[in-house]
Design a protein around this motif. Structure first.
Motif, PDB file in Angstrom:
ATOM      1  N   PRO A  67       0.822  -1.140  -0.168  1.00  0.00           N
ATOM      2  CA  PRO A  67      -0.180  -0.127   0.080  1.00  0.00           C
ATOM      3  C   PRO A  67       1.026   1.351   0.028  1.00  0.00           C
ATOM      4  O   PRO A  67       1.954   1.316   0.660  1.00  0.00           O
ATOM      5  CB  PRO A  67      -0.589  -0.074   1.413  1.00  0.00           C
ATOM      6  N   GLN A  68       0.430   2.043  -0.962  1.00  0.00           N
ATOM      7  CA  GLN A  68       1.570   3.236  -1.018  1.00  0.00           C
ATOM      8  C   GLN A  68       1.303   4.499  -0.365  1.00  0.00           C
ATOM      9  O   GLN A  68       2.247   5.381  -0.277  1.00  0.00           O
ATOM     10  CB  GLN A  68       1.459   3.611  -2.483  1.00  0.00           C
ATOM     11  N   GLU A  69       0.177   4.634   0.480  1.00  0.00           N
ATOM     12  CA  GLU A  69      -0.196   5.756   1.053  1.00  0.00           C
ATOM     13  C   GLU A  69       0.516   5.808   2.663  1.00  0.00           C
ATOM     14  O   GLU A  69       0.384   4.637   3.240  1.00  0.00           O
ATOM     15  CB  GLU A  69      -1.689   5.802   1.672  1.00  0.00           C
ATOM     16  N   LEU A  70       1.157   6.847   2.732  1.00  0.00           N
ATOM     17  CA  LEU A  70       2.294   6.764   4.085  1.00  0.00           C
ATOM     18  C   LEU A  70       1.432   6.648   5.360  1.00  0.00           C
ATOM     19  O   LEU A  70       1.642   6.068   6.276  1.00  0.00           O
ATOM     20  CB  LEU A  70       2.992   7.901   3.934  1.00  0.00           C
ATOM     21  N   LYS A  71       0.167   7.342   5.484  1.00  0.00           N
ATOM     22  CA  LYS A  71      -0.779   7.018   6.543  1.00  0.00           C
ATOM     23  C   LYS A  71      -0.902   5.692   7.213  1.00  0.00           C
ATOM     24  O   LYS A  71      -1.026   5.492   8.305  1.00  0.00           O
ATOM     25  CB  LYS A  71      -2.011   8.057   6.338  1.00  0.00           C
ATOM     26  N   ILE A  72      -0.936   4.643   6.238  1.00  0.00           N
ATOM     27  CA  ILE A  72      -1.044   3.251   6.455  1.00  0.00           C
ATOM     28  C   ILE A  72      -0.028   2.772   7.374  1.00  0.00           C
ATOM     29  O   ILE A  72      -0.243   1.889   8.211  1.00  0.00           O
ATOM     30  CB  ILE A  72      -1.174   2.615   5.273  1.00  0.00           C
ATOM     31  N   TYR A  73       1.196   3.352   7.297  1.00  0.00           N
ATOM     32  CA  TYR A  73       2.346   2.921   8.105  1.00  0.00           C
ATOM     33  C   TYR A  73       2.585   3.870   9.295  1.00  0.00           C
ATOM     34  O   TYR A  73       3.569   3.972   9.956  1.00  0.00           O
ATOM     35  CB  TYR A  73       3.455   2.955   7.163  1.00  0.00           C
ATOM     36  N   GLU A  74       1.485   4.646   9.922  1.00  0.00           N
ATOM     37  CA  GLU A  74       1.189   5.454  10.969  1.00  0.00           C
ATOM     38  C   GLU A  74       2.134   6.657  10.818  1.00  0.00           C
ATOM     39  O   GLU A  74       2.751   7.014  11.877  1.00  0.00           O
ATOM     40  CB  GLU A  74       1.486   4.632  12.213  1.00  0.00           C
ATOM     41  N   VAL A  75       2.527   7.352   9.530  1.00  0.00           N
ATOM     42  CA  VAL A  75       3.171   8.349   9.609  1.00  0.00           C
ATOM     43  C   VAL A  75       2.506   9.393   8.488  1.00  0.00           C
ATOM     44  O   VAL A  75       1.729   9.008   7.643  1.00  0.00           O
ATOM     45  CB  VAL A  75       4.608   8.207   9.292  1.00  0.00           C
ATOM     46  N   ASP A  76       2.567  10.547   8.842  1.00  0.00           N
ATOM     47  CA  ASP A  76       1.871  11.474   8.083  1.00  0.00           C
ATOM     48  C   ASP A  76       2.806  11.801   6.692  1.00  0.00           C
ATOM     49  O   ASP A  76       4.076  11.745   7.003  1.00  0.00           O
ATOM     50  CB  ASP A  76       1.510  12.814   8.453  1.00  0.00           C
ATOM     51  N   ASP A  77       2.370  12.223   5.701  1.00  0.00           N
ATOM     52  CA  ASP A  77       3.384  12.590   4.388  1.00  0.00           C
ATOM     53  C   ASP A  77       4.220  13.890   4.759  1.00  0.00           C
ATOM     54  O   ASP A  77       4.907  14.150   3.993  1.00  0.00           O
ATOM     55  CB  ASP A  77       2.782  12.423   3.155  1.00  0.00           C
ATOM     56  N   ASN A 154       6.472  -1.202  10.616  1.00  0.00           N
ATOM     57  CA  ASN A 154       5.181  -1.313   9.943  1.00  0.00           C
ATOM     58  C   ASN A 154       5.496  -1.651   8.380  1.00  0.00           C
ATOM     59  O   ASN A 154       4.712  -2.665   7.974  1.00  0.00           O
ATOM     60  CB  ASN A 154       4.198  -0.111   9.983  1.00  0.00           C
ATOM     61  N   VAL A 155       6.606  -1.013   8.050  1.00  0.00           N
ATOM     62  CA  VAL A 155       6.970  -1.376   6.857  1.00  0.00           C
ATOM     63  C   VAL A 155       7.556  -2.984   6.599  1.00  0.00           C
ATOM     64  O   VAL A 155       6.886  -3.664   5.593  1.00  0.00           O
ATOM     65  CB  VAL A 155       8.027  -0.558   6.194  1.00  0.00           C
ATOM     66  N   ALA A 156       8.317  -3.260   7.608  1.00  0.00           N
ATOM     67  CA  ALA A 156       8.700  -4.618   7.621  1.00  0.00           C
ATOM     68  C   ALA A 156       7.803  -5.355   7.813  1.00  0.00           C
ATOM     69  O   ALA A 156       7.671  -6.491   7.217  1.00  0.00           O
ATOM     70  CB  ALA A 156       9.574  -4.536   8.815  1.00  0.00           C
ATOM     71  N   LYS A 157       6.603  -5.342   8.477  1.00  0.00           N
ATOM     72  CA  LYS A 157       5.630  -6.182   8.617  1.00  0.00           C
ATOM     73  C   LYS A 157       4.672  -6.455   7.271  1.00  0.00           C
ATOM     74  O   LYS A 157       4.623  -7.568   7.000  1.00  0.00           O
ATOM     75  CB  LYS A 157       4.520  -5.752   9.636  1.00  0.00           C
ATOM     76  N   GLU A 158       4.561  -5.292   6.588  1.00  0.00           N
ATOM     77  CA  GLU A 158       4.028  -5.295   5.233  1.00  0.00           C
ATOM     78  C   GLU A 158       4.931  -6.074   4.541  1.00  0.00           C
ATOM     79  O   GLU A 158       4.343  -7.018   3.637  1.00  0.00           O
ATOM     80  CB  GLU A 158       3.898  -4.034   4.840  1.00  0.00           C
ATOM     81  N   TYR A 159       6.349  -6.182   4.652  1.00  0.00           N
ATOM     82  CA  TYR A 159       7.097  -6.888   3.637  1.00  0.00           C
ATOM     83  C   TYR A 159       7.384  -8.221   3.758  1.00  0.00           C
ATOM     84  O   TYR A 159       6.903  -9.245   2.987  1.00  0.00           O
ATOM     85  CB  TYR A 159       8.461  -6.193   4.025  1.00  0.00           C
ATOM     86  N   CYS A 160       6.942  -8.581   5.346  1.00  0.00           N
ATOM     87  CA  CYS A 160       6.889  -9.923   5.560  1.00  0.00           C
ATOM     88  C   CYS A 160       5.669 -10.765   5.230  1.00  0.00           C
ATOM     89  O   CYS A 160       5.584 -11.844   4.588  1.00  0.00           O
ATOM     90  CB  CYS A 160       6.980 -10.259   7.021  1.00  0.00           C
ATOM     91  N   LYS A 161       4.533  -9.985   5.326  1.00  0.00           N
ATOM     92  CA  LYS A 161       3.351 -10.380   4.738  1.00  0.00           C
ATOM     93  C   LYS A 161       3.248 -10.784   3.427  1.00  0.00           C
ATOM     94  O   LYS A 161       2.865 -11.715   3.020  1.00  0.00           O
ATOM     95  CB  LYS A 161       2.195  -9.204   5.008  1.00  0.00           C
ATOM     96  N   LEU A 162       3.761  -9.682   2.625  1.00  0.00           N
ATOM     97  CA  LEU A 162       3.686  -9.994   1.085  1.00  0.00           C
ATOM     98  C   LEU A 162       4.775 -11.154   0.471  1.00  0.00           C
ATOM     99  O   LEU A 162       4.314 -11.690  -0.187  1.00  0.00           O
ATOM    100  CB  LEU A 162       3.787  -8.609   0.548  1.00  0.00           C
ATOM    101  N   LYS A 163       5.955 -10.939   1.238  1.00  0.00           N
ATOM    102  CA  LYS A 163       6.761 -12.085   1.146  1.00  0.00           C
ATOM    103  C   LYS A 163       6.641 -13.399   1.296  1.00  0.00           C
ATOM    104  O   LYS A 163       6.494 -14.527   0.627  1.00  0.00           O
ATOM    105  CB  LYS A 163       8.242 -11.769   1.802  1.00  0.00           C
TER     106      LYS A 163
END
Length: 172
Positions: A67-77, A154-163
């Motif tokens: 997912p490309q929207e930064l807010k998904i990773y709990e940070v604002d752009d 959060n990015v790492a968790k998404e990476y693991c999920k997709l991997k």
């Protein structure tokens, strides 16, 4: 324990190490001699495992599956203070610039009045610039320390999920 898939397992183990450190860590900030754990140093090391290596292992097509929207990773752009011209503030661009900044040592710590590191600034420059400084940066990303930690996890968790999804063989 043997790695079955280095890319995935390394990131997952880095997440687990960070959780373990958080539960075991208690720093006595009043006694500087007893402080043997450096939280900011650990955070940059964890970013190597949670952001830099996954970026190295992944091609652009895989990173664009996130997912490309930064807010998904709990940070604002708003963490993106300056961005290479015409690039949108999306995860794949931010990750590339963070990866480049960390890999090339373009990291600046920001402290408060008590010498605690509160923010981290990561910047990226064109690779043809010799001895670059922040003034040469085409991209500047600034996090509060806790934001960077949360973002990396959060990015790492998404990476693991997709991997994991990529590693599962299709059902016959």
């Amino acid at each position: 324990m043997l790695y079955k898939n280095f890319e995935h397992d390394f990131v997952e183990r880095t997440i687990n190490n960070l959780k373990w450190i958080d539960t075991k860590n208690s720093i006595d900030k009043t006694n500087k001699d007893s402080t043997i754990f450096y939280e900011f140093t650990n955070l940059i090391n964890q970013c190597l495992g949670l952001i830099l290596l996954p970026s190295q292992f992944s091609n652009d097509a895989f990173l664009k599956c996130f997912p490309q929207e930064l807010k998904i990773y709990e940070v604002d752009d708003s963490i993106v203070k300056k961005l290479k011209s015409d690039e949108p503030k999306i995860l794949s661009n931010v990750l590339r610039h963070i990866r480049n900044g960390i890999a090339h040592g373009h990291i600046q710590q920001v402290i408060d009045g008590s010498d605690d590191i509160t923010d981290v600034k990561i910047w990226d420059v064109d690779q043809n610039i010799e001895n670059p400084t922040e003034k040469d940066a085409h991209t500047i990303i600034e996090f509060r320390v806790e934001e960077l930690k949360l973002f990396a996890i959060n990015v790492a968790k998404e990476y693991c999920k997709l991997k994991k999804e990529e590693l599962v063989p299709p059902a016959n």
